[in-house]
Design an enzyme around this catalytic site. Structure first.
Site, PDB file in Angstrom:
ATOM      1  N   ARG B  42      36.132  -6.845   3.121  1.00 40.65           N
ATOM      2  CA  ARG B  42      35.477  -7.760   1.984  1.00 40.65           C
ATOM      3  C   ARG B  42      36.001  -9.251   2.123  1.00 40.65           C
ATOM      4  O   ARG B  42      35.164 -10.253   1.808  1.00 40.65           O
ATOM      5  CB  ARG B  42      36.009  -7.261   0.711  1.00 40.65           C
ATOM      6  CG  ARG B  42      37.529  -7.392   0.557  1.00 40.65           C
ATOM      7  CD  ARG B  42      37.959  -6.870  -0.767  1.00 40.65           C
ATOM      8  NE  ARG B  42      39.224  -6.906  -0.693  1.00 40.65           N
ATOM      9  CZ  ARG B  42      40.015  -6.834  -1.908  1.00 40.65           C
ATOM     10  NH1 ARG B  42      39.726  -7.359  -3.309  1.00 40.65           N
ATOM     11  NH2 ARG B  42      41.228  -6.459  -2.047  1.00 40.65           N
ATOM     12  N   SER B  69      37.063  -9.945  -6.726  1.00 44.23           N
ATOM     13  CA  SER B  69      37.377  -8.549  -6.063  1.00 44.23           C
ATOM     14  C   SER B  69      36.401  -8.547  -4.731  1.00 44.23           C
ATOM     15  O   SER B  69      36.784  -8.161  -3.575  1.00 44.23           O
ATOM     16  CB  SER B  69      37.199  -7.410  -6.798  1.00 44.23           C
ATOM     17  OG  SER B  69      38.295  -7.412  -7.647  1.00 44.23           O
ATOM     18  N   GLU B  90      24.879  -3.528 -13.528  1.00 45.71           N
ATOM     19  CA  GLU B  90      24.597  -3.317 -12.101  1.00 45.71           C
ATOM     20  C   GLU B  90      22.954  -3.119 -11.904  1.00 45.71           C
ATOM     21  O   GLU B  90      22.361  -3.443 -10.973  1.00 45.71           O
ATOM     22  CB  GLU B  90      25.370  -2.328 -11.449  1.00 45.71           C
ATOM     23  CG  GLU B  90      26.999  -2.522 -11.558  1.00 45.71           C
ATOM     24  CD  GLU B  90      27.788  -2.503 -12.542  1.00 45.71           C
ATOM     25  OE1 GLU B  90      27.136  -1.718 -13.710  1.00 45.71           O
ATOM     26  OE2 GLU B  90      28.691  -2.654 -12.768  1.00 45.71           O
ATOM     27  N   PHE B 115      29.490   1.418  -8.365  1.00 47.94           N
ATOM     28  CA  PHE B 115      28.504   0.922  -9.114  1.00 47.94           C
ATOM     29  C   PHE B 115      27.355   0.445  -8.301  1.00 47.94           C
ATOM     30  O   PHE B 115      26.145   0.490  -9.030  1.00 47.94           O
ATOM     31  CB  PHE B 115      29.020  -0.077  -9.850  1.00 47.94           C
ATOM     32  CG  PHE B 115      30.649   0.149 -10.253  1.00 47.94           C
ATOM     33  CD1 PHE B 115      30.793   1.535 -11.153  1.00 47.94           C
ATOM     34  CD2 PHE B 115      31.684  -0.706 -10.357  1.00 47.94           C
ATOM     35  CE1 PHE B 115      31.996   2.013 -11.381  1.00 47.94           C
ATOM     36  CE2 PHE B 115      32.932  -0.167 -10.640  1.00 47.94           C
ATOM     37  CZ  PHE B 115      33.028   1.022 -11.143  1.00 47.94           C
ATOM     38  N   HIS B 141      34.907  -2.129  -1.745  1.00 48.70           N
ATOM     39  CA  HIS B 141      36.013  -0.982  -2.509  1.00 48.70           C
ATOM     40  C   HIS B 141      35.092   0.350  -2.095  1.00 48.70           C
ATOM     41  O   HIS B 141      35.405   1.215  -3.094  1.00 48.70           O
ATOM     42  CB  HIS B 141      36.094  -1.368  -3.939  1.00 48.70           C
ATOM     43  CG  HIS B 141      36.834  -2.737  -4.231  1.00 48.70           C
ATOM     44  ND1 HIS B 141      36.396  -3.700  -3.915  1.00 48.70           N
ATOM     45  CD2 HIS B 141      38.150  -2.955  -4.806  1.00 48.70           C
ATOM     46  CE1 HIS B 141      37.390  -4.896  -4.114  1.00 48.70           C
ATOM     47  NE2 HIS B 141      38.254  -4.278  -4.544  1.00 48.70           N
ATOM     48  N   ASP B 149      43.395   3.258  -7.549  1.00 47.86           N
ATOM     49  CA  ASP B 149      42.286   3.406  -8.743  1.00 47.86           C
ATOM     50  C   ASP B 149      41.908   4.653  -8.805  1.00 47.86           C
ATOM     51  O   ASP B 149      41.390   5.107 -10.100  1.00 47.86           O
ATOM     52  CB  ASP B 149      41.053   2.235  -8.623  1.00 47.86           C
ATOM     53  CG  ASP B 149      41.425   0.812  -9.136  1.00 47.86           C
ATOM     54  OD1 ASP B 149      42.445   0.726  -9.689  1.00 47.86           O
ATOM     55  OD2 ASP B 149      40.492   0.025  -8.787  1.00 47.86           O
ATOM     56  N   ARG B 199      38.189  -2.552   0.529  1.00 50.58           N
ATOM     57  CA  ARG B 199      39.019  -3.284  -0.271  1.00 50.58           C
ATOM     58  C   ARG B 199      40.332  -3.536   0.854  1.00 50.58           C
ATOM     59  O   ARG B 199      41.170  -4.533   0.816  1.00 50.58           O
ATOM     60  CB  ARG B 199      39.518  -2.671  -1.290  1.00 50.58           C
ATOM     61  CG  ARG B 199      40.737  -3.047  -1.748  1.00 50.58           C
ATOM     62  CD  ARG B 199      41.061  -2.434  -3.375  1.00 50.58           C
ATOM     63  NE  ARG B 199      42.354  -2.968  -3.776  1.00 50.58           N
ATOM     64  CZ  ARG B 199      43.644  -2.612  -3.540  1.00 50.58           C
ATOM     65  NH1 ARG B 199      43.937  -1.473  -2.992  1.00 50.58           N
ATOM     66  NH2 ARG B 199      44.818  -3.236  -4.245  1.00 50.58           N
TER      67      ARG B 199
END
Lengths: 276, 353
Positions: B42, B69, B90, B115, B141, B149, B199
C-alpha cells in the site's frame, strides 16, 4: 424564457411520438416496460427536444451535455427520443430487445448512439451522472450539463442517497435529476409497497435545489429546467409528478402496466387513442 | 523434518515419465539478495500514485474515508482538484468513478478490499465492467495480514468476486517494486483493473530492473520437481519454502503469478508438463482465486496433481499477520509441508498406475 406556442407544440408532438413508439416497440418485442416511459414522455420530450445538447453534430464533442437514464427499464422512450434527435435510425426502433439489437432491454453505453452509461440496475445511474458532472467541473467545461432520470421506486435504493449526499457536498450545479414520481412500482402502489414520502423535502434536506413539478405540463417542466440551469452552487432535483401510462386510458395508474406488453388488440386500441 | 526425510519421490516420479529435466525454464527475474528489506504494497501504491498524478493530469483519485490507510492521502494533498473523498459510501464511489471514466478520466479508487470488492461488487459489475470503464480499483488491507481487525476486515473472497467479472483484469503484486510497476502498467491499460494490496510490510523481492507485463507470470526460481505458483504475500513464502525443499533435495520452480486474470496459461501449462505437480499459494479462500484459476487452466491443458494453499472455507480472526499466516497454513514451512504431501500423492499415483 417561456416556450413559444410553436416550441410547445413541437415538444407535445415529440411526446406523442414517444408514446406511439413505446407501444409499437414493446408490442413488437412482446415484452418490456410500457407504462413508465409513456408516463415520462412529456418531461423526457421537454428535456430532449428543448434542453439537452446532444445531437449527431456534437456527438463526439467532449463538452456536450450528458444523460444517464437511471430508471433504465424505461428505455423504450429514451430510444424513441434518440431516433427523434437523429442519433439512431427510426427503422431500428423495432429491433428493441431482439437478439443482436443495439437497443438492449436496458441501455448499454454506446459512443455511436450517444448513450453515455449502461444502466438497468436501479440506484446506479445517479452516481455515474455525478462522475460526469465532476469531470466537467475538473475540466472547466462550464457549459456542460449532466442530466439523469430517477424514479420514486428507485429512491428506495440506498445508493441514490449516497449520491445525493456527495453531489451536494461537491456543489454540482451542473447536475440535474428528473425523478419520475408516478406512485407505482412493480408490486403495486409505491405508498403501499414502501413509501418514500416527500422526495422534494428529502432532496432539499440533502442540500439540493428541489421542486415539485407537474410531469405532464410541458411549460412547467421547461421553466423548472431553466431554473435548474440558473442555479450553479448545488444540484437540482425536479420531482416530476406523473401518471403511469398517461395518454393510454387503460394503462393509466395501473401497476400491471409496469412490465407487460400490450397484445395485438390492446396495441391497436392504444395507438388509436394516441392518434397514430 | 529429520534426516529420514525421504528423497524427493516427486522427482523420481517425474523422471520416470521420461520428461527431460532440462526442459526450458526461464529465470527471467533478478532477485534482491538477502537480507531482504520489507515494505507494504500500500505504501508503494501511494508513492506510485503521487508520481503518476504529477505526469498525467487525467488521473483522478477517489477514496472512501480511508485515504490515510490506503495511502491516497499524498495524492490528495498534491492534487486536491483531482481527488474526491466520497465518504463512507463505496457503492457511490464505484459508480462515480465510472462516470468520470466515461468522460475520459483515468480513475483510481481505493478502499479496503472488503469494501471495494465486497460492498461495491454490484456497482463494479454494472457500472464499471459492463460498459468497460477505465477504472482501477486499488484495494488495500486484503487478506489475513490485515491482522488484529479480524474477520470483518479480512477480505478472503475478492479474487473470486473480481475474477468472475467479464472485462476485469485482476492483479496481486508480490512486493512494493512490483506494485509500482503494476500502477505504471495500469495507466496505459485501458479498462477495469482490480489491484489487490496489503497492509502489512512484506519482503521486497524484486530490484528496480523488474518489468511487469499484464497477463504474464514470471519464474523466480528454477526447478522441475514441482512448481509453486503464488501471488501477493505468498510469493516470499514460496521462495522460502523452495529453499527449505532444496535442502531436502527437492527443486521447486517458483512462479510469481501477479496477474490472476487473464492468467498466464502458457507458463502454467509449461510448469505442469515440466514439473508434473503444482502447489498454489494465496492469501485467499482456496476456491475461486489463484488456485481455482490455475486448476481451471491445468484441467484444460495438461492435468497434474495440485495442492492449494490458502484459507480453507473459513473466515479469519484477530492476531498479528505473522501469527495468522502460520495458523492458517500460509507460512513457508506449511508450504514446504504441503509440497511434500503433493509429491507423496504423485508417488502414490505412480505406484497405483
Amino acid at each position: 424564457m417561456a416556450l413559444t406556442a410553436e416550441q410547445e407544440k413541437a415538444i407535445a408532438e415529440g411526446a406523442r411520438q414517444v408514446r406511439i413508439d413505446v407501444v409499437n416497440m414493446v408490442h413488437a418485442a412482446a415484452c418490456g416496460h410500457p407504462g413508465g416511459p409513456i408516463g415520462m414522455a412529456d418531461f423526457m420530450a421537454t428535456l430532449w427536444l428543448g434542453h439537452i445538447n446532444i445531437s449527431p453534430d456534437n456527438l463526439h464533442d467532449p463538452k456536450r451535455d450528458r444523460f444517464v437514464l437511471g430508471n433504465g427499464h424505461t428505455c423504450a422512450g429514451y430510444y424513441s427520443l434518440l431516433a427523434q434527435k437523429g442519433l439512431i435510425p427510426r427503422e431500428e426502433l423495432i429491433s428493441f430487445r431482439k437478439l443482436g439489437s443495439r437497443l438492449q432491454g436496458h441501455p448499454h453505453r454506446s459512443a455511436e448512439m450517444g448513450i453515455d452509461m449502461s444502466t438497468g440496475s436501479l440506484g446506479t445511474g445517479l452516481s455515474a451522472a455525478q462522475g460526469m458532472a465532476l469531470a466537467a467541473k475538473i475540466n472547466g467545461w462550464d457549459e456542460t450539463r449532466v442530466y439523469a432520470t430517477s424514479s420514486d421506486g428507485e429512491s428506495q435504493e440506498g445508493q441514490i442517497w449516497e449520491a445525493a449526499t456527495s453531489a451536494a457536498h461537491y456543489g454540482l450545479g451542473n447536475l440535474t435529476v428528473l425523478v419520475d414520481f408516478n406512485n407505482i412500482q412493480i408490486d403495486g402502489h409505491m405508498r403501499d409497497v414502501m413509501d418514500v414520502r416527500d422526495l422534494r423535502v428529502k432532496y432539499e434536506a440533502f442540500g439540493w435545489h428541489a421542486l415539485d413539478v407537474d410531469g405532464h405540463d410541458i411549460n412547467a417542466i421547461d421553466a423548472a429546467l431553466c431554473e435548474a440551469r440558473s442555479i450553479s452552487d448545488r444540484p437540482s432535483a425536479l420531482i416530476c409528478h406523473t401518471k403511469i401510462g398517461k395518454g393510454v386510458s387503460f394503462m393509466e395508474d395501473q401497476a400491471g402496466w409496469h412490465g407487460v406488453a400490450p397484445d395485438d388488440e390492446q396495441a391497436r386500441a392504444a395507438l388509436a387513442e394516441l392518434g397514430a | 523434518m529429520g534426516p529420514k526425510t525421504p528423497r524427493p519421490r516427486g522427482s523420481r516420479f517425474h523422471l520416470g515419465r521420461g520428461e527431460s529435466r532440462r526442459t526450458v525454464t526461464r529465470v527471467n527475474t533478478k532477485l534482491e539478495s538477502p537480507p531482504k528489506p520489507q515494505a507494504a504494497t500500500r505504501d508503494a501504491y501511494g508513492e506510485a500514485l503521487l508520481e503518476l498524478g504529477g505526469r498525467n493530469t487525467e488521473v483522478v483519485v477517489l477514496d472512501a474515508d480511508l485515504s490515510g490507510s490506503t495511502r491516497t492521502k499524498a495524492f490528495s494533498k498534491a492534487y486536491p482538484e483531482r481527488f474526491f473523498n466520497m465518504g463512507v459510501a463505496e457503492a457511490n464511489m464505484a459508480g462515480t468513478s465510472a462516470g468520470l471514466a466515461a468522460s475520459g478520466k483515468i480513475v483510481f479508487i481505493s478502499s479496503f478490499a472488503m469494501f471495494a470488492a465486497g460492498k461495491a461488487w454490484e456497482q463494479v459489475r454494472q457500472t464499471i465492467c459492463v460498459p468497460r470503464m477505465n477504472v482501477k480499483i486499488c484495494a488495500t488491507h486484503a487478506g489475513l495480514t490485515v491482522g488484529e481487525d479480524g474477520k470483518s476486515h479480512q477480505m478472503l473472497e475478492d479474487l473470486a468476486l473480481m475474477r468472475v467479472l467479464p472485462n476485469m483484469t485482476v492483479v496481486v503484486p508480490a512486493d512494493s517494486t512490483e506494485t509500482r510497476r503494476v500502477i505504471e502498467a495500469a495507466e496505459s491499460h485501458d479498462g477495469p483493473m482490480y489491484i489487490r494490496l496489503s497492509r502489512a510490510k512484506t519482503p521486497i523481492i524484486f530490484d528496480d530492473s523488474y518489468a511487469y507485463q499484464v497477463g504474464k507470470g514470471n519464474i523466480l526460481r528454477d526447478g522441475n520437481d514441482l512448481a509453486i505458483v503464488a501471488c501477493g504475500v505468498e510469493v516470499a513464502a514460496a521462495l522460502e519454502a523452495a529453499e527449505i525443499l532444496a535442502n531436502e533435495g527437492v527443486q521447486a520452480r517458483v512462479i510469481n503469478m501477479a496477474t490472476i486474470k487473464p492468467i498466464d496459461s502458457e507458463l502454467i501449462e509449461a510448469a505442469a508438463r515440466e514439473c508434473g505437480a503444482i502447489l498454489t499459494a494465496e492469501e485467499h479462500q482456496t476456491t475461486g482465486g489463484l488456485g481455482g484459476a490455475v486448476a481451471e487452466c491445468v484441467a484444460k491443458t495438461y492435468p497434474v496433481p495440485i495442492e492449494m494453499v490458502g484459507v480453507q472455507d473459513s473466515f479469519g480472526e484477530s492476531g498479528t499477520s505473522g501469527e495468522l499466516l502460520q495458523r492458517y497454513g500460509l507460512d513457508a514451512s506449511s508450504l514446504a509441508e504441503r509440497s511434500r504431501t503433493l509429491l507423496r500423492r504423485c508417488q502414490d499415483n505412480q505406484e497405483n498406475a
